[in-house]
Design an enzyme around this catalytic site. Structure first.
Site: not given
Length: 377
Positions: A37-38, A40, A44, A156
């Site tokens: 999905l992506g 970060g 992953p 964060d």
């Protein structure tokens, strides 16, 4: 570190199931690229299908991510105790050898930054949707700061950590850096500053002091990014030259000139409620003020945003946060360095810098230097 050690220490405080690694491998087709999905800052994220075709987001922490066992424990134990519609829900976890994996509810619309910083995708977020996203983030933070049984400082908060469900409702995620403070405790200190450039409050970046007001600073940056469609974590480029001024400073200058509408993402021109927009700019600038005492609480923010009659205070000039480097591409070329890198200036250097010159004077010197260099060229 094996599974039993983690479970012996923390299993009693965890209300989500432990999953074996093989079931996760089966659900993600061995972490295939087709299910990715992506990527970060911590590693992953994959889409996984479990029994009953239940879709789950699987975050696989990379070895080089900087998140160790303690941060992993922190996120599992902490988020398992939090229940709010604007917080992402943890579905399970796994630790096996060097593998550390978190399983979350699947968010089909990915993260907020996926939309607002993309000129083609941002048109799908009209003003009503953006305003509702702002309110949702605010309610999630209010729960963390005040309404949950724990007082949580996220540390964060940023657009990439705001996930969107199928109805575009926002959910705050990534609690690896979050801290619990006591019931009446309002702030704490750390010797290691970690987080994301552009979203850090000055007192945290320079002194290691964090509080709910640190989260308020981050919220203010996120709010300004949502309504403007511009990312704050790079250098602000004026028409004349590059200046080491963060984007919220440019927002404040337009505010003082009664030109705040110029901040508007051009895709919002037709759908925007201008009164709400001005209110959002005001609130965003209140949140990024240099002195934490001047920043509102999240309950104050919701009152100002939700009420038609609430009068918002006039914001003071925002804080300046500087980072080393000579251009924005250098700072953002590495996901890890941009997202979870430690401040390169030590805390002691930061304290001396703050006490000796002051943030405003330091910024003035940098602006003068940049102007002199541009004239020389």
């Amino acid at each position: 570190m094996d599974t039993s050690e983690f479970k012996e220490e923390d299993e009693k405080g965890i209300d989500v199931p432990f999953l074996d690694l093989q079931s996760i491998l089966n659900a993600t087709d061995n972490f295939s690229d087709a299910n990715k999905l992506g990527q970060g800052g911590y590693g992953p994220v994959y889409k996984g299908k479990f029994l009953g075709d239940q879709e789950i987001a699987v975050k696989r922490l990379s070895r080089a991510s900087g998140q160790g066992l303690q941060e992993f424990k922190n996120e599992v134990v902490l988020i398992a105790k939090l229940q709010h519609r604007n917080l992402v829900r943890l579905k399970g976890y796994c630790i096996k050898g060097e593998e550390k994996i978190l399983l979350y509810e699947y968010m089909p619309n990915k993260s907020l930054d996926f939309f607002i910083f993309d000129h083609t995708k941002s048109i799908f977020l009209n003003w009503e949707m953006r305003f509702n996203i702002i309110l949702g983030i605010a309610r999630g933070l209010l729960y963390l700061h005040q309404d949950s049984r724990l007082r949580i400082i996220h540390r964060d908060l940023k657009t990439s950590n705001i996930l969107l469900d199928e109805e575009m409702n926002p959910k705050i995620s990534d609690f690896g850096l979050a801290r619990i403070v006591g019931g009446k405790e309002t702030e704490s200190n750390t010797n290691t500053v970690v987080g994301t450039y552009g979203y850090m409050s000055p007192e945290y970046a320079l002194d290691g002091t964090f509080s709910v007001k640190s989260d308020m600073f981050s919220f203010g940056v996120v709010l300004l990014e949502i309504i403007s469609g511009k990312k704050n974590t790079g250098f602000y480029q004026s028409q004349q030259t590059f200046s080491l001024i963060s984007y919220e400073c440019a927002a404040w200058r337009l505010w003082t000139k009664n030109e705040a509408l110029e901040l508007m993402d051009m895709t919002l021109d037709e759908s925007c409620n201008k009164n709400q927009f001005i209110k959002c700019v005001n609130v965003g600038l209140l949140c990024v003020q240099e002195d934490p005492v001047d920043r509102p609480t999240m309950s104050n923010v919701l009152t100002m945003l939700d009420s038609e009659i609430a009068i918002s205070p006039t914001p003071k000039q925002p804080a300046f946060l500087l980072r080393r480097g000579n251009n924005s591409s250098t700072a953002s070329s590495s996901t890890k360095s941009e997202t979870f890198a430690e401040i390169t200036t030590s805390l002691e250097e930061g304290r001396q810098l703050k006490n000796g010159l002051g943030l405003q004077l330091l910024v003035s010197l940098f602006i003068l230097l940049s102007e002199l260099l541009s004239l020389h060229v």
